[in-house]
Design a protein around this motif. Structure first.
Motif, PDB file in Angstrom:
ATOM      1  N   LYS A  35       0.838  -1.210   0.097  1.00  0.00           N
ATOM      2  CA  LYS A  35      -0.073   0.004   0.012  1.00  0.00           C
ATOM      3  C   LYS A  35       0.736   1.331   0.002  1.00  0.00           C
ATOM      4  CE  LYS A  35      -4.139  -2.039   2.412  1.00  0.00           C
ATOM      5  NZ  LYS A  35      -5.136  -1.937   3.122  1.00  0.00           N
ATOM      6  N   GLU A  36       2.299   1.110   0.415  1.00  0.00           N
ATOM      7  CA  GLU A  36       2.855   2.281   0.437  1.00  0.00           C
ATOM      8  C   GLU A  36       3.400   2.601  -1.038  1.00  0.00           C
ATOM      9  OE1 GLU A  36       3.533  -0.321   2.057  1.00  0.00           O
ATOM     10  OE2 GLU A  36       3.085   0.030   4.235  1.00  0.00           O
ATOM     11  N   GLY A  37       3.533   4.053  -1.436  1.00  0.00           N
ATOM     12  CA  GLY A  37       3.990   4.347  -2.728  1.00  0.00           C
ATOM     13  C   GLY A  37       5.429   3.913  -3.088  1.00  0.00           C
ATOM     14  N   PHE A  38       6.173   4.230  -2.102  1.00  0.00           N
ATOM     15  CA  PHE A  38       7.634   4.150  -2.403  1.00  0.00           C
ATOM     16  C   PHE A  38       7.975   2.492  -2.620  1.00  0.00           C
ATOM     17  CE2 PHE A  38      12.282   3.278  -1.257  1.00  0.00           C
ATOM     18  CZ  PHE A  38      12.863   4.276  -2.323  1.00  0.00           C
ATOM     19  N   MET A  39       7.405   1.812  -1.936  1.00  0.00           N
ATOM     20  CA  MET A  39       7.514   0.365  -2.126  1.00  0.00           C
ATOM     21  C   MET A  39       6.918  -0.272  -3.343  1.00  0.00           C
ATOM     22  SD  MET A  39       8.381  -2.458  -0.698  1.00  0.00           S
ATOM     23  CE  MET A  39       8.859  -2.617   1.143  1.00  0.00           C
ATOM     24  N   TYR A  40       5.752   0.304  -3.609  1.00  0.00           N
ATOM     25  CA  TYR A  40       5.203   0.093  -4.839  1.00  0.00           C
ATOM     26  C   TYR A  40       6.085   0.418  -6.006  1.00  0.00           C
ATOM     27  CZ  TYR A  40       2.315   1.323  -9.147  1.00  0.00           C
ATOM     28  OH  TYR A  40       1.631   1.710 -10.199  1.00  0.00           O
ATOM     29  N   ILE A  41       6.658   1.436  -6.377  1.00  0.00           N
ATOM     30  CA  ILE A  41       7.676   1.770  -7.134  1.00  0.00           C
ATOM     31  C   ILE A  41       8.865   1.041  -7.179  1.00  0.00           C
ATOM     32  CG2 ILE A  41       9.269   3.565  -8.015  1.00  0.00           C
ATOM     33  CD1 ILE A  41       6.200   3.929  -8.708  1.00  0.00           C
ATOM     34  N   ALA A  42       9.511   0.781  -6.115  1.00  0.00           N
ATOM     35  CA  ALA A  42      10.578  -0.073  -5.779  1.00  0.00           C
ATOM     36  C   ALA A  42      10.574  -1.475  -6.425  1.00  0.00           C
ATOM     37  CB  ALA A  42      11.278   0.068  -4.469  1.00  0.00           C
ATOM     38  N   VAL A  43       9.346  -1.959  -5.950  1.00  0.00           N
ATOM     39  CA  VAL A  43       9.300  -3.453  -6.369  1.00  0.00           C
ATOM     40  C   VAL A  43       8.799  -3.251  -8.008  1.00  0.00           C
ATOM     41  CG1 VAL A  43       7.426  -5.255  -6.517  1.00  0.00           C
ATOM     42  CG2 VAL A  43       8.117  -4.327  -4.308  1.00  0.00           C
ATOM     43  N   LEU A  44       8.245  -2.249  -8.522  1.00  0.00           N
ATOM     44  CA  LEU A  44       8.160  -2.278  -9.907  1.00  0.00           C
ATOM     45  C   LEU A  44       9.499  -2.251 -10.658  1.00  0.00           C
ATOM     46  CD1 LEU A  44       5.067  -0.153 -10.813  1.00  0.00           C
ATOM     47  CD2 LEU A  44       5.230  -2.405 -10.322  1.00  0.00           C
ATOM     48  N   VAL A  45      10.359  -1.348 -10.416  1.00  0.00           N
ATOM     49  CA  VAL A  45      11.686  -1.162 -10.605  1.00  0.00           C
ATOM     50  C   VAL A  45      12.467  -2.463 -10.707  1.00  0.00           C
ATOM     51  CG1 VAL A  45      13.820   0.273 -10.578  1.00  0.00           C
ATOM     52  CG2 VAL A  45      11.343   1.335 -10.698  1.00  0.00           C
ATOM     53  N   PHE A  46      12.373  -2.996  -9.457  1.00  0.00           N
ATOM     54  CA  PHE A  46      13.079  -3.969  -9.419  1.00  0.00           C
ATOM     55  C   PHE A  46      12.773  -5.219 -10.435  1.00  0.00           C
ATOM     56  CE2 PHE A  46      13.926  -8.504  -7.438  1.00  0.00           C
ATOM     57  CZ  PHE A  46      15.245  -8.245  -7.225  1.00  0.00           C
ATOM     58  N   ILE A  47      11.429  -5.508 -10.482  1.00  0.00           N
ATOM     59  CA  ILE A  47      10.986  -6.576 -11.132  1.00  0.00           C
ATOM     60  C   ILE A  47      11.347  -6.422 -12.718  1.00  0.00           C
ATOM     61  CG2 ILE A  47       8.988  -7.865 -12.127  1.00  0.00           C
ATOM     62  CD1 ILE A  47       7.584  -7.446  -9.318  1.00  0.00           C
ATOM     63  N   ALA A  48      11.180  -5.275 -13.102  1.00  0.00           N
ATOM     64  CA  ALA A  48      11.439  -4.718 -14.513  1.00  0.00           C
ATOM     65  C   ALA A  48      13.145  -5.037 -14.803  1.00  0.00           C
ATOM     66  CB  ALA A  48      11.396  -3.222 -14.908  1.00  0.00           C
ATOM     67  N   ALA A  49      13.755  -4.614 -13.708  1.00  0.00           N
ATOM     68  CA  ALA A  49      15.240  -4.855 -13.967  1.00  0.00           C
ATOM     69  C   ALA A  49      15.652  -6.388 -14.117  1.00  0.00           C
ATOM     70  CB  ALA A  49      15.932  -4.020 -12.809  1.00  0.00           C
ATOM     71  N   LEU A  50      15.075  -6.910 -13.060  1.00  0.00           N
ATOM     72  CA  LEU A  50      15.502  -8.435 -13.004  1.00  0.00           C
ATOM     73  C   LEU A  50      14.845  -9.024 -14.476  1.00  0.00           C
ATOM     74  CD1 LEU A  50      15.944 -10.679 -11.241  1.00  0.00           C
ATOM     75  CD2 LEU A  50      13.722 -11.242 -10.589  1.00  0.00           C
ATOM     76  N   LEU A  51      13.673  -8.750 -14.982  1.00  0.00           N
ATOM     77  CA  LEU A  51      13.133  -9.484 -16.187  1.00  0.00           C
ATOM     78  C   LEU A  51      14.264  -9.065 -17.377  1.00  0.00           C
ATOM     79  CD1 LEU A  51       9.391  -9.275 -15.793  1.00  0.00           C
ATOM     80  CD2 LEU A  51      10.849 -11.299 -15.726  1.00  0.00           C
ATOM     81  N   ILE A  52      14.637  -7.804 -17.440  1.00  0.00           N
ATOM     82  CA  ILE A  52      15.752  -7.286 -18.410  1.00  0.00           C
ATOM     83  C   ILE A  52      16.849  -8.106 -18.467  1.00  0.00           C
ATOM     84  CG2 ILE A  52      16.815  -5.338 -19.071  1.00  0.00           C
ATOM     85  CD1 ILE A  52      14.895  -3.414 -17.860  1.00  0.00           C
ATOM     86  N   ASN A  53      17.247  -8.584 -17.226  1.00  0.00           N
ATOM     87  CA  ASN A  53      18.534  -9.370 -17.149  1.00  0.00           C
ATOM     88  C   ASN A  53      18.349 -10.792 -17.311  1.00  0.00           C
ATOM     89  OD1 ASN A  53      20.953  -7.583 -16.305  1.00  0.00           O
ATOM     90  ND2 ASN A  53      19.403  -6.415 -15.242  1.00  0.00           N
ATOM     91  N   LEU A  54      17.500 -11.297 -17.595  1.00  0.00           N
ATOM     92  CA  LEU A  54      17.227 -12.611 -17.813  1.00  0.00           C
ATOM     93  C   LEU A  54      17.882 -13.234 -19.080  1.00  0.00           C
ATOM     94  CD1 LEU A  54      13.250 -13.412 -16.791  1.00  0.00           C
ATOM     95  CD2 LEU A  54      15.422 -13.600 -15.672  1.00  0.00           C
TER      96      LEU A  54
END
Length: 391
Positions: A3-22
């Motif tokens: 529910k926290e905005g910063f956690m939401y953004i952090a998770v999205l950026v991390f997931i995107a970064a992880l998938l880009i590096n697959l």
């Protein structure tokens, strides 16, 4: 649930970064075949849609954070991407882009008429008005939809299912186009498209960027990122001020126009030659895609199944017509896909799709999307009247 905005953004950026590096992590023969079929950009879209549907984050609680980040980052991305673009070379693309755009516009309009002719008995009385307003959006943008909604006196309640249809169908369609653009060679070979001009423009712009052998420094990253964010902030203010006086475009469209002018102008100065524009704009591109995908909740499909079916009929009809025209007119996949999304997605997504094909061709996506605002209101009203024949 997040529910926290910063956690939401952090998770999205991390997931995107992880998938880009697959693709760098898994380098086997079968892995590469998989990534050719499902590139990271599609995995980001699909993965975040699934996580959104599983309620990993609260859509209502994170809505404000999404609104605060999505457009500002999109405008910063467009500005930095445009620094790589020489408009003098892009003009060489010629009239084929216009042919593709209007082919997409007309086929979308006909798709609405065909879909309503099939589904009008199920969708309810007067549904043509809501669909007419949505057609304006799918030909242009939100401003066109609001104009038609006012002209046809459609209340918010009547628009509810049309908006669900817009959210789900348009999101799935964007994901489909991001996937299909990866098959450009096969598609262009099938249509016998002459991609010489587009390829030459793209290669010339890419070669110009690669010719810049200066090292990428953290100072370059800082000035490019800082200028992109500042341009985004200032142009949003200017866009809002201009929209109050000149109401034929909304604030978002004016913002995109100002960003485009600034980016194209600065691209012809030494500032446009700074090393790092490709790297930073690519990072922002994937973050923006992650943000867009994170708002799609597939659980909403159960709320309006018949309207979603109507939306799918429109899109299938549109794709079939575009395939036929592509074969007859020998259109390439870039022209077809960007023309299609310039109509349905507008200035928010057409440049993103163009950027995934070649970041040097982003201005083409913007120009085509802006054309949609010109024809969207009139086109949507014409389609609405045609649908009204069926009751």
């Amino acid at each position: 649930m997040i529910k926290e905005g910063f956690m939401y953004i952090a998770v999205l950026v991390f997931i995107a970064a992880l998938l880009i590096n697959l693709p760098k992590i898994f380098k086997g023969k079968y892995a590469q075949k998989f990534f050719n079929f499902a590139p990271p950009i599609v995995l980001i879209y699909l993965g975040l849609m699934v996580l959104s549907t599983l309620n990993l984050w609260d859509l209502a609680a994170t809505k404000e954070t999404y609104g605060a980040f999505k457009n500002p980052l999109l405008y910063a991305m467009l500005f930095i991407m445009l620094l790589r673009c020489d408009l003098r070379k892009i003009i060489k693309l010629g009239p084929k882009m216009l042919i593709g755009f209007f082919s997409a516009t007309i086929s979308i309009g006909l798709g609405f008429v065909v879909s309503y002719a099939i589904m009008h008995g199920i969708l309810g009385e007067g549904a043509w008005k809501s669909l007419g307003a949505l057609c304006g959006s799918w030909m242009g943008g939100g401003g066109n939809m609001l104009a038609i909604q006012a002209a046809l006196h459609v209340d918010e309640g009547a628009m509810a299912y049309a908006l669900v249809m817009d959210s789900i169908c348009a999101t799935l369609y964007v994901m489909f186009l991001l996937w299909v653009i990866g098959f450009s060679k096969q598609f262009n070979k099938w249509t016998k498209a002459d991609t010489k001009v587009i390829d030459e423009v793209g290669i010339a712009l890419e070669a110009e960027a690669k010719a810049n052998t200066k090292p990428l420094t953290w100072q370059n990253i800082a000035i490019l990122l800082g200028s992109g964010l500042l341009v985004s902030a200032v142009t949003q203010k200017l866009g809002g001020m201009i929209a109050e006086k000149l109401t034929f475009f909304d604030a978002a469209t004016w913002t995109v126009l100002i960003v485009t002018v600034l980016g194209v102008a600065l691209a012809m100065t030494p500032f446009g030659k700074l090393k790092g524009t490709e790297e930073i704009s690519n990072v922002l591109l994937y973050i923006v895609i992650a943000l867009i995908a994170s708002r799609a909740n597939l659980a909403e499909v159960g709320d309006a199944p018949w309207w979603l079916l109507a939306g799918l009929i429109i899109l299938v009809f549109h794709v079939v017509i575009m395939l036929i025209l592509a074969k007859l007119l020998k259109l390439d996949i870039f022209t077809c896909a960007v023309a299609s999304l310039a109509n349905i997605g507008g200035t928010a997504t057409a440049p993103v799709l163009a950027g995934t094909y070649s970041s040097a061709l982003v201005p083409v996506g913007i120009i085509m999307a802006l054309l949609g605002y010109v024809v969207g209101t009139g086109g949507g009203l014409v389609v609405a009247r045609l649908m009204s024949i069926f009751g």
